[in-house]
Design a protein around this motif. Sequence first.
Motif, short mmCIF file in Angstrom:
data_model
loop_
_atom_site.label_atom_id
_atom_site.label_comp_id
_atom_site.label_asym_id
_atom_site.label_seq_id
_atom_site.Cartn_x
_atom_site.Cartn_y
_atom_site.Cartn_z
N VAL A 134 -2.55 -10.19 -0.85
CA VAL A 134 -3.03 -9.05 -1.64
C VAL A 134 -1.91 -8.03 -1.80
N ASN A 135 -1.64 -7.65 -3.03
CA ASN A 135 -0.67 -6.61 -3.34
C ASN A 135 -1.44 -5.34 -3.67
N PRO A 136 -1.49 -4.36 -2.78
CA PRO A 136 -2.30 -3.17 -3.04
C PRO A 136 -1.78 -2.31 -4.19
N ALA A 137 -0.54 -2.58 -4.63
CA ALA A 137 -0.01 -1.84 -5.78
C ALA A 137 -0.50 -2.42 -7.11
N ASP A 138 -1.20 -3.54 -7.07
CA ASP A 138 -1.77 -4.15 -8.28
C ASP A 138 -3.17 -3.58 -8.49
N PRO A 139 -3.39 -2.82 -9.55
CA PRO A 139 -4.70 -2.20 -9.74
C PRO A 139 -5.84 -3.20 -9.85
N GLN A 140 -5.54 -4.44 -10.23
CA GLN A 140 -6.60 -5.45 -10.33
C GLN A 140 -7.12 -5.86 -8.94
#
Length: 266
Positions: free
Chosen positions: A153-159
Motif C-alpha cells: 500500500v502506497n499511502p501517497a496514492d489517493p486511490q
Amino acid sequence: AKWAVGWDIYNMRTVFMKNTSYHVGAWMEIYREHKAGRPIGHLFRKLFSGFRAVTDYPAVAWWKEIRDALPEAKVVHTSRPAGDWYKSSFETTFAIVEYAQTGKLDRLLDIEAAIVGKSRKDWLQTGDHSQKLRDYGEMMQKVVWDRLFGEGVNPADPQMRDRVIDGFERHVASVSELNGDPRFLVWQVTDGWRPLCDLMEFETCPTSAFPRMNDRKTFYRASLQPTLNARLKPPVGRSHSRAPPPQARKASGGASARTGGAHHEL
C-alpha cells in the motif's frame, strides 16, 4: 515539549537527519529478524540506548514490540479524527516518503506552492536522487507502511485512501486495548502539561504554555524546503533567491491549521 523537559527523543528526525544509513540499517535488521521469527527486543534496546522517549515513525508501527522490549515504559497515545489525520499525512509525511522512493519532485512542489503561495515548478531540477534516500524510502515501505496499511500500500496514492484509513483505525483500536492500564495515557495537546507530568511523576511541572510546533509550516521549514532547495536552481537570468518562508504569505491566503505534519502521529 520533549526538549522543554531536557529529554533526548528518538523520532523520525533522528532517522532522517542523524546518521540516516545507520538508523535505516537498524530498522531493516529489526524487520528481517522479526520476519524470520527471531527475537528483536535486544535490537530495540540497543537502538534506543541513551534516549528517554520514543515517538513518531517508524517506532509507532512497532509499539507492541517496543513495549515488550521495555516493559517499564509508559505509553502516551495521541490521536484525532481519521479524516483529519489522513489529510495532514497526505500533505506531509506520505509525500516526503514517496519522494524518497521515486525522486519525483512534482508533488512536493505542489505542496510548497500551497503553503507559501508561490510555485517553483519552472525552476531547474538538479542533483541526483541519492541511494540514501532510496534506502530510506524502502525502509519506510517495509517497516511502516506495509505493517500499518497492508503490503504494497502506497499511502501517497489517493486511490488507496480507504485502506490507509482502515489501517489507522486498526492501530487506534489496538492501542486502545491498554485503556485502564496505569502506565497508559490518552492525551491531546489541548490537555497541556499536567496529565503528562502526572503520568511521568515529575516533581515539578512546566508552567509555560504547551509548545505547538507540529503544523504544516514547521514541516515546510524543517523538511520540505531544504529538500527542494537541494534539488532546484532558478532558471538562467533569474535571481538565486530561495522560495519565501511560509510566514511571508499574506493572511488572506489562508493560514494552515495544525495538521500533525512534523509529528506524524498515529
